[in-house]
Design a protein around this motif. Structure first.
Motif, short mmCIF file in Angstrom:
data_model
loop_
_atom_site.label_atom_id
_atom_site.label_comp_id
_atom_site.label_asym_id
_atom_site.label_seq_id
_atom_site.Cartn_x
_atom_site.Cartn_y
_atom_site.Cartn_z
N ALA A 26 46.10 -59.36 -35.61
CA ALA A 26 47.21 -58.41 -35.53
C ALA A 26 46.74 -57.04 -35.07
O ALA A 26 47.40 -56.37 -34.27
N GLY A 29 46.31 -57.06 -31.33
CA GLY A 29 47.59 -56.97 -30.63
C GLY A 29 48.16 -55.57 -30.65
O GLY A 29 48.69 -55.08 -29.64
N GLN A 30 48.04 -54.89 -31.78
CA GLN A 30 48.54 -53.52 -31.87
C GLN A 30 47.71 -52.58 -31.00
O GLN A 30 48.26 -51.69 -30.33
N LEU A 34 50.94 -53.81 -26.43
CA LEU A 34 51.61 -54.81 -25.60
C LEU A 34 53.08 -54.47 -25.42
O LEU A 34 53.81 -54.30 -26.40
N MET A 50 47.53 -66.76 -31.62
CA MET A 50 47.59 -65.50 -30.90
C MET A 50 48.92 -65.36 -30.15
O MET A 50 49.65 -64.37 -30.33
N THR A 53 52.09 -65.28 -32.74
CA THR A 53 52.27 -64.08 -33.55
C THR A 53 52.53 -62.86 -32.67
O THR A 53 53.32 -61.98 -33.04
N TRP A 54 51.92 -62.80 -31.50
CA TRP A 54 52.18 -61.67 -30.61
C TRP A 54 53.56 -61.78 -29.97
O TRP A 54 54.20 -60.77 -29.71
N HIS A 58 55.45 -58.58 -30.80
CA HIS A 58 55.49 -57.68 -29.64
C HIS A 58 56.41 -58.17 -28.52
O HIS A 58 56.52 -57.51 -27.49
#
Length: 248
Positions: A26, A29-30, A34, A50, A53-54, A58
């Motif tokens: 996480a 991703g932050q 994105l 990946m 969850t993204w 996002h």
């Protein structure tokens, strides 16, 4: 075309098939900021954590490709669980030859650079799917410290010291290939513990249910020796991280 059954047994409870926790995934991703609609390709996507969850957090879209039928099925189930089946797609196939039909914004291979016979070949493969000014993600091991002897090297799943690089050397390699490192998130010893120890519990529970299986003796030997070998060598000497790269 599939992964060996031994591997899927070892990682039967894993959502992330690398020494990365959900918190680190996480955080990555932050850190990448994105944008909604970012189009991603994940080669050797495993159980799809990946992308799923993204996509949920996002609102990215993307495709994952993996050789494991079991992990691909899990990825599709995870997408349904998170309500992102309209954003991500998972293909059972050989990621080593996969090129996207249209250029993507983000091309990733997290912990499976064997699909390109190493970092250089994997970057070249990913680059073929990437739009100009897009971003690559590479997950790769490195030496935390110089291994002192051949026993330490082999206990870390290498045949020679040159199989991995020290972290500064790995970053230098990316630069020599023409890429800036623009972000990185590294595993720590706790995330290694979570990854490896979960394998041991998976093996033990499988052994208790499958004492007569043809793999039982081999997995029994693994469970008997791995915890000590991991604590003595791998936990001390082997690092791992995900590196975000952009072409110069």
């Amino acid at each position: 075309m599939d992964l060996p059954r031994k591997f899927t047994i070892r990682e039967s409870s894993h959502r992330i098939h690398n020494p990365f926790t959900s918190e680190k995934l996480a955080a990555l991703g932050q850190a990448l900021h994105l944008a909604p609609g970012t189009r991603a390709l994940d080669l050797a996507s495993g159980s799809g954590e990946m992308l799923c969850t993204w996509a949920h957090a996002h609102r990215i879209v993307g495709t994952g490709v993996d050789i494991s039928t079991e992990f691909t099925a899990r990825a599709r189930a995870r997408a349904a669980e998170l309500g992102v089946t309209d954003q991500v797609d998972f293909i059972h196939g050989d990621a080593s030859g996969y090129v996207a039909d249209e250029p993507v914004d983000l091309a990733a291979c997290i912990g499976a650079t064997w699909i390109g016979n190493g970092v250089v070949g994997t970057i070249d493969l990913l680059r073929r799917s990437l739009r100009p000014s897009g971003m690559l993600l590479i997950g790769e091991p490195y030496w935390r410290h110089e291994p002192p002897d051949q026993d330490s090297i082999e206990a870390c799943h290498a045949t020679a010291r040159e199989d991995y690089r020290l972290l500064p050397e790995l970053i230098e390699q990316f630069g020599e290939l023409g890429y800036d490192v623009v972000e990185m998130v590294l595993a720590d010893q706790n995330s290694w513990d979570r990854y490896r120890a979960a394998q041991w519990l998976n093996i033990r529970r499988w052994l208790d249910r499958n004492v007569d299986d043809e793999l039982a003796a081999e997995l029994r030997a693994d469970l008997s020796g791995e915890p000590v070998r991991y604590a003595r060598y791998e936990r001390e000497y082997l690092g791992w991280g995900v590196f975000a790269l952009m072409g110069r």
